[in-house]
Motif scaffolding. Structure first.
Motif, PDB file in Angstrom:
ATOM      1  N   GLN A 167      -0.880  10.718  -2.393  1.00  0.00           N
ATOM      2  CA  GLN A 167      -0.891  11.890  -1.502  1.00  0.00           C
ATOM      3  C   GLN A 167      -2.290  12.484  -1.330  1.00  0.00           C
ATOM      4  O   GLN A 167      -2.461  13.696  -1.225  1.00  0.00           O
ATOM      5  CB  GLN A 167       0.083  12.956  -2.005  1.00  0.00           C
ATOM      6  CG  GLN A 167       1.527  12.477  -2.058  1.00  0.00           C
ATOM      7  CD  GLN A 167       2.482  13.543  -2.549  1.00  0.00           C
ATOM      8  OE1 GLN A 167       2.136  14.362  -3.403  1.00  0.00           O
ATOM      9  NE2 GLN A 167       3.693  13.545  -2.013  1.00  0.00           N
ATOM     10  N   ARG A 179       0.857  -1.188   0.000  1.00  0.00           N
ATOM     11  CA  ARG A 179       0.000   0.000   0.000  1.00  0.00           C
ATOM     12  C   ARG A 179       0.895   1.241   0.000  1.00  0.00           C
ATOM     13  O   ARG A 179       1.870   1.301   0.732  1.00  0.00           O
ATOM     14  CB  ARG A 179      -0.920  -0.005   1.212  1.00  0.00           C
ATOM     15  CG  ARG A 179      -2.022   1.044   1.148  1.00  0.00           C
ATOM     16  CD  ARG A 179      -2.922   0.941   2.374  1.00  0.00           C
ATOM     17  NE  ARG A 179      -3.691  -0.288   2.380  1.00  0.00           N
ATOM     18  CZ  ARG A 179      -4.855  -0.453   1.764  1.00  0.00           C
ATOM     19  NH1 ARG A 179      -5.358   0.543   1.044  1.00  0.00           N
ATOM     20  NH2 ARG A 179      -5.496  -1.599   1.833  1.00  0.00           N
ATOM     21  N   SER A 180       0.533   2.202  -0.829  1.00  0.00           N
ATOM     22  CA  SER A 180       1.425   3.332  -1.067  1.00  0.00           C
ATOM     23  C   SER A 180       0.762   4.660  -0.721  1.00  0.00           C
ATOM     24  O   SER A 180      -0.460   4.792  -0.770  1.00  0.00           O
ATOM     25  CB  SER A 180       1.852   3.341  -2.540  1.00  0.00           C
ATOM     26  OG  SER A 180       2.548   4.512  -2.877  1.00  0.00           O
ATOM     27  N   ALA A 181       1.579   5.630  -0.372  1.00  0.00           N
ATOM     28  CA  ALA A 181       1.099   6.998  -0.171  1.00  0.00           C
ATOM     29  C   ALA A 181       1.386   7.852  -1.400  1.00  0.00           C
ATOM     30  O   ALA A 181       1.293   9.079  -1.357  1.00  0.00           O
ATOM     31  CB  ALA A 181       1.773   7.607   1.054  1.00  0.00           C
ATOM     32  N   GLY A 212      -2.969   5.402  -2.444  1.00  0.00           N
ATOM     33  CA  GLY A 212      -3.008   6.665  -1.717  1.00  0.00           C
ATOM     34  C   GLY A 212      -3.847   7.774  -2.303  1.00  0.00           C
ATOM     35  O   GLY A 212      -3.735   8.925  -1.876  1.00  0.00           O
TER      36      GLY A 212
END
Length: 581
Positions: free
Chosen positions: A120, A115-117, A159
């Motif tokens: 943003q 899972r990524s940010a 994200g």
């Protein structure tokens, strides 16, 4: 944990140190420096193009940069070797402990691993399906629905703040045709023979609507002029069809956040407001378009129209928004709809259209660019046709629909999980063959089975561990001695798991959820290869008789595989199999 990002950070630190040492000039941009899997696994674990992309701006030979960089990287305990190849590519090999650390990260983060940010919190609107509310969803809509839904999940996983949206095309003449078609089924429900004239919708799906109309109106509408019932039947039939469409989408596992009515744009000033926005920017004018290039229709004549200067935003020709008779073109409400999206504060828009909308891409991109002053991006993804096969022959059309195969036909045949996975086994703009026999085969040639079988095998390992009295809960496996995972075949699986966070970011950046399906197939292949080797080499089996500690380390590897498969299938909207029968 994104191991590729970590190693890229190591490379950037080494390059910065080279600048401090005077081995590289100051002022270089490292933005194009990449670390990725090598094309040939025999060359190493990772490769960087640093020397190649920096050579020209540094006015140095690539190999000179690569030689110094290799020396810097080799001092890090994570790097076991750094070898210069060809004109200046740098191949890296990583210590086994690095890959073992990946397994620990997977077990610790569970399905949040990867899972990524990256997004943003960027607000993204994904519009998909958006079929005319005049009949059941067909197989083409099915592909668009699966693609759009998986893309929305992928963006959320990376994200982004995602809104799933369906645009109800209820403002055009097609809903008048729907109302007239429903009226004939209403007459039929009252014991009269329906007159399904050419141009009306013949499908049996309108029979229940006719019966519902009889229940509501009795025979009071019989023989009344169209002007007295058309508007009311438009609304009644449209809502009934949308109920059917919502039910079909739910059967596929698709739920929308927003249903936006095209009709709400008419007579409310919203179209006028959108065009005023363009007028204020000097982009609306009265003019005459040239005839179509290459041919001039016999009935073509120059007519003054209200035009949008779409050529100022990348389109090939300016586009009419109002006809010479004063009525709106079909493009005008679409401009207003996208203006509404822009004013709702989305940072990016994605439209998923069928392949027949290819000519619509440039004008819509131009409109969004103009409406947002270039601050909101629009990506239009086209989904190509799906060819259905069964028993070696094209699948016949649905009698219920009248002239096409419905979404429900497909889901009823193979289930939602198979439908969704198969629809993502090709890139969206490539044609897809959907063979009802092959998608249910239990073989490597069937990617759905192959991936699900890998997950089911892991579940069988956990069941066997429980039967053998070996603790294999996640908390215990996280504390296992992962240093025992050192065989090449085991490390191959760990290396593939390390690619997952990178893959998620690439797929999200390119709006290509099919990459997830491809990756899962590759991961399943590495896991099955390890499993099969265990049939001949006992030390590779996941349950080691009499050795709980080693068993737990190997079970940890298997469990990590199931975690990533679960995460990937979750993005695709597919339920992981617990066992295969």
């Amino acid at each position: 944990m994104n191991l590729f990002s970590e190693i890229r950070g190591l490379v950037l630190d080494a390059l910065a140190q080279m600048q401090s040492d005077g081995a590289l000039p100051e002022g270089l941009s490292f933005v194009n420096v990449a670390v990725e899997p090598p094309r040939d696994a025999a060359h190493g674990d990772m490769a960087t193009n640093a020397a190649m992309v920096l050579a020209k701006p540094a006015k140095m030979k690539p190999r000179d940069i690569a030689d110094v960089l290799a020396g810097k990287l080799a001092t890090d305990e994570r790097i076991t070797s750094a070898e210069v190849a060809g004109p200046g590519f740098l191949n890296l090999r990583l210590a086994p402990a690095v890959w073992q650390g990946v397994l620990a990260a997977v077990l610790e983060k569970d399905t949040d691993y990867g899972r990524s940010a990256m997004g943003q919190g960027q607000k993204v609107n994904v519009e998909y399906v958006s079929a005319n509310p005049t009949g059941p969803l067909h197989v083409g809509h099915t592909r668009g629905a699966v693609f759009g839904d998986a893309l929305a999940s992928l963006l959320a996983y990376s994200g982004h703040d995602v809104t799933r949206e369906y645009y109800i095309n209820d403002g055009g003449a097609q809903v008048d045709v729907l109302a007239r078609s429903a009226y004939e089924r209403y007459r039929e429900a009252n014991g009269l023979s329906p007159e399904i004239a050419e141009g009306l919708y013949p499908g049996d799906y309108l029979i229940p609507i006719g019966e519902a109309l009889k229940e509501k109106y009795g025979d009071s509408l019989i023989d009344k002029p169209e002007s007295e019932w058309l508007e009311e039947l438009r609304e009644f039939s449209t809502e009934a069809m949308m109920d059917l469409i919502r039910a079909d989408l739910k059967a596929l596992g698709v739920e929308m956040d927003v249903f936006f009515s095209e009709k709400s744009l008419y007579g409310t000033g919203r179209i006028e407001a959108a065009l005023k926005s363009l007028t204020d920017k000097g982009l609306i004018y009265e003019g005459v378009l040239e005839p179509p290039k290459g041919k001039k229709p016999e009935d073509w004549e120059p007519r003054e129209q209200t035009l949008f200067k779409s050529t100022e935003h990348g389109d090939d020709v300016d586009r009419p928004v109002k006809k010479s008779d004063g009525s709106w073109t079909y493009f005008a409400p679409d401009i207003a709809y996208h203006y509404d999206k822009v004013t709702r504060g989305f940072d990016a828009l994605i439209d998923v259209f069928g392949a027949d909308h290819g000519g619509y891409v440039k004008r819509m991109k131009a409109a969004v660019s103009a409406l947002s002053d270039g601050t909101v991006s629009l990506d239009i993804k086209l989904t190509q046709l799906v060819k259905l096969w069964k028993n070696g022959e094209p699948f016949k059309m649905s009698k219920r629909a009248g002239n096409f195969v419905t979404l429900r036909d497909v889901v009823d045949q193979v289930g939602p999980d198979v439908t969704r996975f198969v629809m993502l086994t090709r890139k969206n703009d490539a044609p897809l063959d959907f063979d009802f026999d092959k998608v249910l085969e239990q073989s490597r040639e069937n990617p759905v089975f192959y991936v699900q079988y890998a997950h089911a095998r892991v579940m069988s390992v956990l069941r066997r561990a429980a039967e053998a009295g070996i603790a294999a809960d996640d908390a215990t496996l996280t504390e296992a001695d992962l240093g025992k995972i050192d065989h090449a075949s085991e490390l191959t699986v760990a290396k593939k798991l390390a690619e997952w966070p990178r893959l998620v970011e690439i797929a999200a950046r390119t709006n290509e959820p099919h990459r997830v399906a491809f990756y899962l197939y590759e991961l399943a292949g590495d896991f099955h290869a390890l499993w099969n080797k265990g049939n001949d080499e006992t030390q590779l089996r996941f349950i080691q008789d009499g050795d709980v500690a080693t068993s737990q380390s190997k079970i940890a590897l298997a469990r990590a595989v199931s975690v990533v498969i679960s995460a990937g299938l979750g993005i695709l909207g597919v339920t992981p199999a617990q066992e295969m029968r």
